[in-house]
Scaffold this motif. Sequence first.
Motif, mmCIF file in Angstrom:
data_model
loop_
_atom_site.group_PDB
_atom_site.id
_atom_site.type_symbol
_atom_site.label_atom_id
_atom_site.label_comp_id
_atom_site.label_asym_id
_atom_site.label_seq_id
_atom_site.Cartn_x
_atom_site.Cartn_y
_atom_site.Cartn_z
ATOM 1 N N VAL A 53 0.931 -1.131 -0.073
ATOM 2 C CA VAL A 53 -0.125 -0.159 0.019
ATOM 3 C C VAL A 53 0.796 1.477 -0.165
ATOM 4 O O VAL A 53 0.456 2.289 -0.698
ATOM 5 N N PHE A 54 2.036 1.101 0.704
ATOM 6 C CA PHE A 54 2.858 2.641 0.574
ATOM 7 C C PHE A 54 3.834 2.322 -0.313
ATOM 8 O O PHE A 54 4.719 3.243 -0.484
ATOM 9 N N ASP A 55 3.879 1.220 -1.058
ATOM 10 C CA ASP A 55 5.036 1.010 -2.230
ATOM 11 C C ASP A 55 6.498 1.003 -1.775
ATOM 12 O O ASP A 55 7.032 2.205 -2.197
ATOM 13 N N SER A 56 6.941 0.624 -0.810
ATOM 14 C CA SER A 56 8.296 0.606 -0.523
ATOM 15 C C SER A 56 9.499 0.297 -1.669
ATOM 16 O O SER A 56 10.610 0.287 -1.425
ATOM 17 N N PHE A 58 0.819 15.247 -8.861
ATOM 18 C CA PHE A 58 0.720 14.874 -10.184
ATOM 19 C C PHE A 58 1.764 13.832 -10.502
ATOM 20 O O PHE A 58 1.433 13.140 -11.400
ATOM 21 N N ASN A 59 2.404 13.493 -9.545
ATOM 22 C CA ASN A 59 3.467 12.230 -9.848
ATOM 23 C C ASN A 59 3.075 10.716 -9.430
ATOM 24 O O ASN A 59 3.661 9.839 -9.609
ATOM 25 N N GLN A 60 2.365 10.887 -8.376
ATOM 26 C CA GLN A 60 1.760 9.599 -7.742
ATOM 27 C C GLN A 60 0.508 9.298 -8.041
ATOM 28 O O GLN A 60 -0.364 9.782 -8.009
ATOM 29 N N LYS A 103 4.983 7.745 -11.023
ATOM 30 C CA LYS A 103 4.975 7.868 -12.541
ATOM 31 C C LYS A 103 6.340 8.004 -13.004
ATOM 32 O O LYS A 103 6.643 7.433 -13.977
ATOM 33 N N ILE A 104 7.029 8.706 -12.289
ATOM 34 C CA ILE A 104 8.404 9.230 -12.938
ATOM 35 C C ILE A 104 9.362 9.264 -11.473
ATOM 36 O O ILE A 104 9.044 9.712 -10.528
ATOM 37 N N ASN A 105 10.398 8.305 -11.627
ATOM 38 C CA ASN A 105 11.261 8.148 -10.391
ATOM 39 C C ASN A 105 12.478 9.462 -10.997
ATOM 40 O O ASN A 105 13.401 8.979 -11.295
ATOM 41 N N LYS A 157 -2.855 6.619 -7.295
ATOM 42 C CA LYS A 157 -3.532 6.476 -6.199
ATOM 43 C C LYS A 157 -3.931 4.869 -5.952
ATOM 44 O O LYS A 157 -3.879 4.116 -6.852
ATOM 45 N N LEU A 158 -3.792 4.543 -4.722
ATOM 46 C CA LEU A 158 -3.962 3.068 -4.508
ATOM 47 C C LEU A 158 -5.076 2.414 -5.018
ATOM 48 O O LEU A 158 -5.311 1.101 -5.685
ATOM 49 N N ALA A 159 -6.285 3.168 -4.926
ATOM 50 C CA ALA A 159 -7.473 2.679 -5.246
ATOM 51 C C ALA A 159 -7.544 2.237 -6.796
ATOM 52 O O ALA A 159 -7.943 1.305 -7.122
ATOM 53 N N ASP A 160 -6.928 3.218 -7.632
ATOM 54 C CA ASP A 160 -6.819 3.117 -9.020
ATOM 55 C C ASP A 160 -5.911 1.814 -9.466
ATOM 56 O O ASP A 160 -6.165 1.069 -10.360
ATOM 57 N N ILE A 161 -4.827 1.544 -8.860
ATOM 58 C CA ILE A 161 -4.159 0.292 -8.932
ATOM 59 C C ILE A 161 -4.699 -0.846 -8.518
ATOM 60 O O ILE A 161 -4.731 -1.841 -9.295
#
Length: 382
Positions: free
Chosen positions: A28-31, A73-75, A50-52, A77-81
């Motif tokens: 959920v927090f994408d480590s 703008f760059n992140q 989206k961009i690192n 959402k968990l719900a969308d994934i």
Amino acid sequence: MVSMSSIHFFRWAEQLKDSGHEVYWIDVFDSNNYNPKIGFVGQIIGWRNKINYPGRYLVKKKFPRLNNFVNKFNQRKLADIVDKKIKEIEPDVVHSFILQSAVFPLLGVMQKKTAVKWIFSAWGNDLFYGQQLQRQSIEMKLALPCLHFMFADCTRDYFVARKHGFKGEYLGTYPTGGGYRLHKYQKSTYPFESKKCIIIKGYQDNLGRCNTVLEALEKLKAELFNFKIIVFGANEKVEKFAKKNGIYFWDNFELYFHIPHKEVLELMGKSKIYIGNNISDGLPNTLLEAIIMKCFPIQSNPGGASSELIADGYNGLLIENPESSIEIKDLVVRAIKDENLMKNAIEHNSKYIVPKLEREYIRKQVLEKYKLIEDKINHKND
């Protein structure tokens, strides 16, 4: 499975290895860290940004306001994934661990996925403390009626969930990470007579009350002369308080910040008494581990969770007022003056509680619960 990256989640997920289930995990927090211990699980990581872009961690550390602006703008959402992965994988069930991070964000998605069953695991402060917060209490009443099945680490939380709208099926009360491989701990457990330590859970924060324990022990310097006092998992608040009240400078006092889990268990194995004190928790893993390591437990009892395991005065002592150093002082005195109480408690716990914490014993039951869900889904589809 939808969960943060944690040792408890990994241990729970390991129970499903070679079970015949196809398992996926969204962090959920994408480590963004692959965990080989659950290599059989499809691990969905690296999804958030989206961009690192170069220097991202420097910006996060040095310019938090700029970082928050860019993240809008760059992140993703968990719900969308989760929505995207449900469409791709077509799972029978979604299993969410912890309300705040893995249930509330998915509510809109899961309300539309009526064919997918939703399991929830309540751990620690998840429900008991959450119900005391106005916003979270409102969210609980929206989300809990949508859940079909529930696990918890204490039965208290099932009744809290029912109170706030859960109408699904309760699957049972199990330790957060499943059971323990008991054989691993035996060699680190010392005989009662040779134990000379008191070990204390060192949390001092919104919910932890380690400093109240230290305040209690400071009044018992003469009585505790022959004990080594060990605090583990401490933070700066604990260290500062220990120095202020003088206990930090005792010859028999030791304070540890972050130490490996294995070392904590080894310290417990040398300890006669374990003390855990907080104003909100589930059934603490450290309490279970202390019992496995043959410590006499003195534990706070928020909402009655600890009393599901500990009968006060029989196989441990319960702290009813975690803010009272006087009560804690009296409980410690009671324990050290009554070695028969401690011996009998440890004997009872070792005989009747510890075997029920064995990993394969727990795993078998947990897999039966997943099988029950599978059978219900198949029966409905027939």
